[in-house]
Design an enzyme around this catalytic site. Structure first.
Site, short mmCIF file in Angstrom:
data_model
loop_
_atom_site.label_atom_id
_atom_site.label_comp_id
_atom_site.label_asym_id
_atom_site.label_seq_id
_atom_site.Cartn_x
_atom_site.Cartn_y
_atom_site.Cartn_z
N TRP A 1 0.84 -1.21 0.00
CA TRP A 1 0.00 0.00 0.00
C TRP A 1 0.87 1.25 0.00
CZ3 TRP A 1 -1.59 3.27 4.53
CH2 TRP A 1 -0.73 3.13 5.62
N ASP A 2 2.15 1.09 0.31
CA ASP A 2 3.10 2.20 0.28
C ASP A 2 2.98 2.99 -1.03
OD1 ASP A 2 3.87 0.11 2.00
OD2 ASP A 2 5.97 0.68 1.97
N GLU B 1 1.01 -1.70 12.95
CA GLU B 1 1.12 -3.16 13.01
C GLU B 1 1.43 -3.68 14.42
OE1 GLU B 1 3.90 -4.13 9.91
OE2 GLU B 1 2.33 -4.11 8.38
N LYS C 1 3.33 1.74 16.22
CA LYS C 1 4.46 1.61 15.30
C LYS C 1 4.52 2.78 14.32
CE LYS C 1 6.32 -1.57 11.84
NZ LYS C 1 6.03 -2.67 10.92
N GLN C 2 3.35 3.17 13.81
CA GLN C 2 3.34 4.18 12.74
C GLN C 2 1.98 4.86 12.71
OE1 GLN C 2 3.34 0.45 10.28
NE2 GLN C 2 2.92 1.94 8.67
C1 BGC Z 1 4.93 -1.20 7.59
C2 BGC Z 1 3.87 -1.33 6.52
C3 BGC Z 1 4.52 -1.24 5.17
C4 BGC Z 1 5.64 -2.27 5.03
C5 BGC Z 1 6.42 -2.11 3.75
C6 BGC Z 1 5.99 -2.28 7.38
O1 BGC Z 1 7.00 -2.17 8.32
O2 BGC Z 1 4.39 -1.35 8.86
O3 BGC Z 1 2.92 -0.29 6.65
O4 BGC Z 1 3.58 -1.43 4.17
O5 BGC Z 1 6.55 -2.12 6.10
O6 BGC Z 1 7.03 -0.86 3.70
#
Ligand code: BGC
Length: 766
Positions: free
Chosen positions: A349-350, A480, A593-594
């Site tokens: 999804w990035d 996550e 985490k984000q």
């Molecule tokens: C992130 C995800 C991301 C993936 C690839 C993960 O560490 O939590 O949001 O899509 O990395 O960049």
């Protein structure tokens, strides 16, 4: 700032050899051209620790999933971008002794990645065992103009006596991935000639041919061809006089069955090599320089008074430009691009959430469009993916990780439930049309995708009798560090938004392109009144968790039951949590985490007032550990929005020099390419405040105290617009194209060519 690198606005420079950082530098100095990429491995043999990586976009292997207990719904395989033939190899012997930087006395060492011109150069002097000193210079690039060509010029100059130099220039097809579930080799030999090797990927059957031609500036050189199965090699031996460089030029054609018939590969590679030889290395180098200068013309960002920040942002732009050019809608942007194997090189999804804004605004609308078409082309697979999970009637669930449209993630527990990705794919369609005004896209491609995504959400929600609301259960949000939660606010919000946007799109296409609308209805068996009515029912009755007392949206049900601890109280020994804490402990903690709720506030910012954004920002920022590279940029943008310039700067630095300064101590594995687009957003959308509002380009520029000025360029609807923010002034220059009405801090302004505006004072931080 990383103490190993020299600050420079256009170059990444190492002026010493750091044996413990070889793998990290191999990532940092990677080169690519959108079609293929090459880690900065040395051409000559190196017996120290190294991670060879040479990757070709779109060539992958479905590595069978490895799990303890199989469950229905697991993807069959994890797709992997393949480490492929090592084509840069040139082993060197001087007076019969091996040139190996791990074993020799190094008198000096210099390496530079020239971002302006797309070249990698290394110059070093070593003392051989017999005390002969030789200076080596290598220059290499993968051509932007000729996407199937790589070239190296490698020279050896004895500096204190004559010497006999032997080059063994080779292509090695016997390579493996570092990351392989069953330690298998993914390639098999198709055939070889004295100059070429053709290999085929197992299972997927991609074929790639590598062909080389070597030229040396010594007419009396002895040349011998060798090799063995999967390897071709040319040994060139010549006498080099004291201080006279012996120069080997190696041209390599790399062609694949993605673009040629398998039977034609050798001929196609030979053509690439022949044309390269006819042009000659210097002309090719010049062509490369010009192609890169051309690229930079419309997408550079300048930062005055902060060299580290300048280098950081150019590095991000450079890497993004090397990774994806938009020439081929089958390709996409892997989180590590062509610089490593982690994340398998797949599409996440990035792309939609982070990369699209950069590519459509800095590189061009048509490039952004290609990213959308990639998903359009995979719609059937997304419908199949949803069917595998029990959805019906044309509902689509786009994969969390993919190469060809099929789900191929490797971390079932986490990514399986990250259904929010479906929302980002719909949002990207909206975002692209909002920016480019390419409304036809909806009828041509967008609507089909939106209907399928809306159908998914319509089935994925549950009606809660208890709440008398729709709920979404068992998901993982962008954060996550929480799995299998109920009513993740972001997911619920984006689900509703998708339904609204799909309903709008249905109406829009019905009115503006009835013929196409009918065709889509017939193709998708769309029952317009019934389905749309159901969508509206969900839109009106969705449940959104919130905390009224604090005035914030709740990340998910029960979030406040967690012990509320703040990041500032974490001890440095506990960081990063994902390496120091058990997964159990992470899941029980409130640490994030984000960006999650904040990701929603970023996407749907016009839906919220500044106070709401500020309250949520304060609450969630203090609990966020930013252990995803995608996180700081969203926080930087929102911090700038609410006027917290210190936080914005802290977050900006963290995103833009993440890899150069190796914040997460993992660059050996490769770079964080997708988050680099976030660094670009932090400047353009964060400090520049660029948005599209009321169908107009809008800015609300702010200048961080640490910078004298900054400027960025974007392409907007046939124009190149340059924005410079300096002191109390903002200069908007339409460098190419028609005059434009913009919004500046909300005021409409007409810009014909170049216009200077006095900036309003910085808003006070509440
Ligand atoms: C992130 C995800 C991301 C993936 C690839 C993960 O560490 O939590 O949001 O899509 O990395 O960049």
């Amino acid at each position: 700032m990383n103490q190993f690198l020299i600050a420079d606005p256009w170059k990444i420079i190492e002026d010493r050899f750091y044996p413990n950082r070889v793998k990290a530098s191999e990532s940092l100095f990677s080169i690519g051209n959108g079609t293929m990429g090459q880690r900065a491995n040395f051409e000559e043999q190196y017996s120290g620790k190294s991670f060879h990586g040479s990757y070709i976009g779109g060539v992958y292997y479905p590595d069978k999933t490895r799990v303890g207990w199989w469950k229905n719904g697991y993807p069959e395989y994890f797709a992997k971008v393949l480490n492929s033939a090592f084509w840069i190899g040139i082993d060197v012997k001087v007076n019969g002794q091996e040139l190996d930087l791990a074993k020799l006395k190094i008198l000096n060492f210099y390496r530079e990645l020239d971002m302006r011109h797309g070249t990698l150069t290394r110059i070093f002097t070593v003392e051989m065992k017999d005390k002969t000193e030789v200076m080596v210079k290598s220059v290499r690039f993968v051509s932007l103009a000729r996407t199937e060509l790589g070239a190296v010029q490698y020279s050896v100059t004895p500096v204190n006596s004559d010497a006999t130099v032997e080059f063994a220039s080779y292509i090695e097809g016997d390579v493996r991935n570092e990351d392989a579930n069953y330690n298998e080799k993914f390639w098999e030999l198709v055939g070889q000639t004295t100059e070429s090797v053709t290999m085929r990927t197992k299972k997927t059957g991609f074929q790639v041919c590598w062909m080389m031609a070597n030229e040396v500036n010594a007419p009396d050189a002895r040349i011998e061809k060798r090799g063995r199965e999967e390897r071709v090699e040319e040994i060139i031996t010549a006498r080099a006089a004291d201080k006279q460089p012996l120069v080997l030029t190696k041209y390599v054609g790399i062609v694949s069955s993605l673009n040629h018939q398998p039977a034609d590969l050798v001929t196609a590679a030979a053509r690439v090599v022949k044309e390269a030889r006819e042009a000659g290395f210097d002309a090719l180098l010049e062509e490369q320089r010009q192609s890169w200068l051309e690229k930079w013309k419309s997408c550079d960002i300048e930062i005055g008074g902060d060299e580290a920040a300048q280098q950081g942002i150019r590095y991000c732009i450079f890497q993004l430009l090397q990774t994806y050019t938009g020439k081929d809608s089958r390709l996409n942007v892997g989180p590590k691009g062509f610089t490593g194997e982690k994340y398998g090189g797949g599409t996440y999804w990035d792309t939609e959430a982070y990369c699209l804004p950069f590519y459509m605004a800095a590189v061009g609308a048509e490039v952004g469009r290609q990213l959308l078409i990639y998903r359009y082309n995979q719609l059937d697979k997304a419908i199949e993916n949803a069917e595998k999970l029990g959805f019906t009637g044309g509902a689509a669930l786009y994969p969390m990780v993919t190469m060809n449209g099929e789900e191929s993630h490797n971390e079932w527990e986490i990514t399986f439930e990250e259904i929010h990705r479906n929302g980002a794919i719909a949002f990207a369609i909206f975002n692209y049309i909002r920016y480019t005004d390419d409304r036809k896209y909806l009828a041509e491609y967008g609507l089909e995708v939106l209907i399928a995504i809306a159908r998914f959400w319509a089935q994925r929600v549950n009606w809660s009798e208890e709440k008398r609301k729709y709920v979404i259960l068992g998901v993982t949000g962008p954060n996550e560090y929480e799995n299998n939660v109920n009513n993740n606010w972001y997911t619920n919000y984006i689900a509703v938004w998708c339904l609204k946007y799909a309903a709008f799109a249905v109406d829009y296409v019905r009115q503006h392109d009835p013929g196409r609308y009918e065709a889509i209805v017939a193709k998708t068996l769309f029952d317009a009144p019934f389905e749309v009515e159901h969508w509206y029912d969900i839109i009106g009755k969705m449940y959104f968790p919130k905390d009224v007392r604090r005035g914030i949206f709740l990340q998910q049900d029960g979030y406040l039951d967690k012990e509320q601890t703040l990041v500032r109280d974490l001890s440095p020994e506990d960081r990063p949590l994902n390496r120091k804490w058990s997964w159990d402990r992470i899941l029980r903690s409130d640490f994030i985490k984000q960006a999650d709720v904040l990701q929603g506030l970023y996407f749907f910012e016009p839906d919220f007032d500044l106070e709401t954004i500020r309250r949520n920002f304060r609450f969630y920022e203090s609990r966020t550990v930013h252990e995803s590279s995608l996180s700081p940029c969203v926080h930087a943008i929102l911090a700038a929005e609410i006027g917290d310039m210190d936080k914005a700067y802290e977050m900006y630095l963290r995103t833009s020099r993440l890899d150069l300064d190796d914040y997460n101590r993992e660059i050996e594995e490769g770079l964080h390419i997708t988050s680099m687009a976030g660094s670009w957003m932090s400047i353009v959308e964060g400090y520049g405040g660029m948005r599209v509002r009321e169908n107009k380009l809008s800015f609300s520029p702010k200048l961080p105290e640490e910078w004298e000025y900054y400027s960025f360029k974007i392409k907007f609807r046939g124009r190149v617009v340059k924005v410079t923010v300096q002191g109390t002034e903002t200069v908007i220059d339409i460098e190419e194209g028609e005059p434009l009405e913009i919004l500046l801090d909300g005021r409409p302004e007409q810009v014909i060519r170049e216009r200077t505006f006095a900036a309003p004072p910085l808003p006070d931080e509440a």
